[in-house]
Design an enzyme around this catalytic site. Structure first.
Site, short mmCIF file in Angstrom:
data_model
loop_
_atom_site.label_atom_id
_atom_site.label_comp_id
_atom_site.label_asym_id
_atom_site.label_seq_id
_atom_site.Cartn_x
_atom_site.Cartn_y
_atom_site.Cartn_z
N ASP A 139 -6.04 -2.45 10.89
CA ASP A 139 -4.96 -3.24 10.29
C ASP A 139 -3.84 -3.48 11.31
O ASP A 139 -2.67 -3.24 11.03
CB ASP A 139 -4.41 -2.54 9.04
CG ASP A 139 -3.58 -3.47 8.17
OD1 ASP A 139 -3.76 -4.70 8.27
OD2 ASP A 139 -2.74 -2.98 7.40
N MET B 50 0.80 -1.21 0.00
CA MET B 50 0.00 0.00 0.00
C MET B 50 0.84 1.27 0.00
O MET B 50 0.31 2.36 -0.23
CB MET B 50 -0.94 0.01 1.21
CG MET B 50 -1.89 -1.18 1.24
SD MET B 50 -3.02 -1.16 2.64
CE MET B 50 -4.19 0.06 2.09
#
Length: 304
Positions: free
Chosen positions: A144, A32
């Site tokens: 996360d 990411m």
């Protein structure tokens, strides 16, 4: 692909400048974002600058939430939440500027699937639990939680670290990073080809199903991370992403005591509660989970 799979980075490289930060050296990369050591030319200090993948920057809803939640995290004053200096959109390049920490992340401690000493693992988990509860009190959900987002700074120590009898291990200060970066559900992380962008090893069932999430969602992920630190591998190991998703949805956590018989059997009870499929069956807070984990290990006074 997981968020540890390299993606096409933003069109920047060492020597370039992003929003007043001069990039010095790439120090990390995941699915990411790319992380650089950078120099803040306005305040003359070194920072860690995370530059997000262009595909994320192109997602208007994600971009808005990322900036909002990163700035909200910056307002949470807690010793175990990484200080965030700035976050924004510089000409279509999403970035977040954070304190530069030289100790690496907790995932780097897990070599060849070898677990950490139990007291050291608990010291890390208890600090992250405190950070999460502080964030939850401000309405922030991390989404996360995983060892790669737990940063180590051996130069500092919290009260929890000083209290822990680590049997000679260094007293690390632990920071939790990357608020606002993860997407909300599996469905929102599926690409047009059906691949997954995110972290499946630690994902809570309600995230898989796209249901409402709260602090107990982060607790599930923290418990998965605790299992990994204590066992050397995440609780569910599957070669296919769909099989891993199914395990989170339907399978009980594997017994830690069977993998490490020298640890108390009560550890399985604690982890099973924190990893319950229904959030209502988990602990009310992450720190309650960490406290029971410490009691099971004999590091916190009191009975379970």
């Amino acid at each position: 692909m997981s968020d540890d799979t390299p993606v096409a980075p933003a069109n920047v490289s060492p020597g370039d400048k992003v929003a007043g930060y001069r990039l010095e050296e790439q120090i990390g990369q995941g699915g990411m974002a790319v992380v650089y050591r950078a120099h803040d030319e306005r305040l003359d200090r070194r920072v860690a600058l995370k530059v997000l993948a262009p595909a994320l920057a192109a997602d208007t809803a994600f971009r808005t939430r990322f900036i909002r939640e990163s700035r909200a995290a910056a307002a949470v004053d807690h010793p175990n939440i990484i200080p965030v200096y700035d976050a924004g959109d510089a000409g279509g390049c999403l970035f977040i500027s954070m304190r530069y920490v030289q100790g690496g992340d907790v995932r780097s401690l897990l070599r060849d699937d070898q677990p950490l000493p139990a007291a050291r693992a608990w010291n890390i988990i208890s600090q992250v639990a405190a950070a999460l509860d502080a964030a939850h009190a401000h309405g922030l959900i991390h989404r996360d939680v995983k060892p790669a987002n737990m940063l180590l700074d051996a130069s500092g120590a919290t009260g929890a670290a000083r209290r822990a009898d680590t049997g000679g291990e260094a007293h690390e200060h632990v920071y939790l990073s990357d608020f606002g970066i993860s997407k909300r559900t599996v469905a929102s992380n599926l690409t047009s080809t059906g691949q997954f962008v995110g972290t499946l090893d630690y994902i809570a069932p309600e995230q898989v199903e796209g249901k409402a999430i709260d602090g107990r969602t982060d607790q599930y992920s923290l418990a998965c991370a605790a299992y990994e630190l204590l066992c050397g591998t995440p609780p569910f190991r599957r070669s296919l992403g769909l099989a891993l998703i199914s395990a989170h949805l339907t399978e009980a956590p594997p017994s830690l005591a069977q993998r490490r018989p020298e640890l108390p059997a009560s550890m399985d009870v604690v982890l099973a509660k924190a990893m319950a499929k229904s959030p209502a069956q988990r602990y009310a807070t992450c720190e309650q989970f960490a406290a029971d984990l410490g009691r099971a290990l004999g590091l916190v006074p009191g009975a379970l």
